[in-house]
Design a protein around this motif. Sequence first.
Motif, PDB file in Angstrom:
ATOM      1  N   LEU A 129       0.830  -1.212   0.000  1.00  0.00           N
ATOM      2  CA  LEU A 129       0.000   0.000   0.000  1.00  0.00           C
ATOM      3  C   LEU A 129       0.862   1.258   0.000  1.00  0.00           C
ATOM      4  CD1 LEU A 129      -2.856  -1.002   2.455  1.00  0.00           C
ATOM      5  CD2 LEU A 129      -2.999  -0.752  -0.031  1.00  0.00           C
ATOM      6  N   ASP A 130       1.953   1.252   0.746  1.00  0.00           N
ATOM      7  CA  ASP A 130       2.868   2.395   0.745  1.00  0.00           C
ATOM      8  C   ASP A 130       3.458   2.611  -0.643  1.00  0.00           C
ATOM      9  OD1 ASP A 130       2.461   2.902   3.406  1.00  0.00           O
ATOM     10  OD2 ASP A 130       4.358   2.040   4.081  1.00  0.00           O
TER      11      ASP A 130
ATOM     12  N   ALA B 212       7.281   8.141   6.839  1.00  0.00           N
ATOM     13  CA  ALA B 212       7.466   8.289   8.284  1.00  0.00           C
ATOM     14  C   ALA B 212       6.339   7.625   9.077  1.00  0.00           C
ATOM     15  CB  ALA B 212       7.563   9.769   8.653  1.00  0.00           C
ATOM     16  N   LEU B 213       5.123   7.716   8.568  1.00  0.00           N
ATOM     17  CA  LEU B 213       3.953   7.147   9.255  1.00  0.00           C
ATOM     18  C   LEU B 213       3.224   6.238   8.262  1.00  0.00           C
ATOM     19  CD1 LEU B 213       2.747  10.556  10.677  1.00  0.00           C
ATOM     20  CD2 LEU B 213       3.938   8.786  11.962  1.00  0.00           C
TER      21      LEU B 213
ATOM     22  N   LEU C 150      -3.428   6.194   4.850  1.00  0.00           N
ATOM     23  CA  LEU C 150      -4.844   6.508   5.063  1.00  0.00           C
ATOM     24  C   LEU C 150      -5.127   7.978   4.768  1.00  0.00           C
ATOM     25  CD1 LEU C 150      -5.639   4.483   8.301  1.00  0.00           C
ATOM     26  CD2 LEU C 150      -6.387   3.994   5.972  1.00  0.00           C
ATOM     27  N   GLY C 151      -4.257   8.869   5.221  1.00  0.00           N
ATOM     28  CA  GLY C 151      -4.432  10.289   4.945  1.00  0.00           C
ATOM     29  C   GLY C 151      -4.368  10.587   3.463  1.00  0.00           C
ATOM     30  N   TRP C 152      -3.405   9.982   2.787  1.00  0.00           N
ATOM     31  CA  TRP C 152      -3.290  10.178   1.345  1.00  0.00           C
ATOM     32  C   TRP C 152      -4.527   9.633   0.628  1.00  0.00           C
ATOM     33  CZ3 TRP C 152      -3.419   6.220  -2.154  1.00  0.00           C
ATOM     34  CH2 TRP C 152      -3.324   6.615  -3.487  1.00  0.00           C
TER      35      TRP C 152
ATOM     36  N   ASN D 260      -7.401  11.998   1.068  1.00  0.00           N
ATOM     37  CA  ASN D 260      -7.146  13.195   0.267  1.00  0.00           C
ATOM     38  C   ASN D 260      -7.364  12.917  -1.213  1.00  0.00           C
ATOM     39  OD1 ASN D 260      -5.109  14.899  -1.412  1.00  0.00           O
ATOM     40  ND2 ASN D 260      -5.381  16.048   0.498  1.00  0.00           N
ATOM     41  N   TRP D 261      -6.900  11.772  -1.679  1.00  0.00           N
ATOM     42  CA  TRP D 261      -7.015  11.406  -3.091  1.00  0.00           C
ATOM     43  C   TRP D 261      -8.480  11.196  -3.477  1.00  0.00           C
ATOM     44  CZ3 TRP D 261      -7.930   6.476  -5.583  1.00  0.00           C
ATOM     45  CH2 TRP D 261      -7.628   6.480  -6.937  1.00  0.00           C
ATOM     46  N   LEU D 262      -9.229  10.501  -2.629  1.00  0.00           N
ATOM     47  CA  LEU D 262     -10.644  10.251  -2.920  1.00  0.00           C
ATOM     48  C   LEU D 262     -11.458  11.544  -2.905  1.00  0.00           C
ATOM     49  CD1 LEU D 262     -11.196   6.963  -0.921  1.00  0.00           C
ATOM     50  CD2 LEU D 262     -11.145   7.229  -3.412  1.00  0.00           C
ATOM     51  N   VAL D 263     -11.178  12.423  -1.955  1.00  0.00           N
ATOM     52  CA  VAL D 263     -11.884  13.702  -1.900  1.00  0.00           C
ATOM     53  C   VAL D 263     -11.531  14.545  -3.128  1.00  0.00           C
ATOM     54  CG1 VAL D 263     -12.041  15.886  -0.614  1.00  0.00           C
ATOM     55  CG2 VAL D 263     -12.152  13.708   0.596  1.00  0.00           C
TER      56      VAL D 263
END
Length: 77
Positions: A19-20, A47-48, A54-56, A59-62
């Motif tokens: 996934l990364d 880093a996380l 999950l954040g990406w 952001n990508w879906l939005v």
Amino acid sequence: MLENLAGAHVLVILIILVLDALALVQVWRDRRRSDLVKVLWTVAIVALPVIGVLGWAVNWLVGRAADRLNRPAGPTA
């Protein structure tokens, strides 16, 4: 050190790594983002790993949903 890893642990680690990698490829292929934004997302993902992906993804879906809403409508009859 690796003797305590069960098969499920290895599977979870591999899924996170895949996934990364996918997220990083998508970040750098995105032509709408500046290089600074790409570098910041790369740092966050590396880093996380779980939170960064999950954040990406959110952001990508939005961003994709916003693009669809901003598209001009087809010809109206």
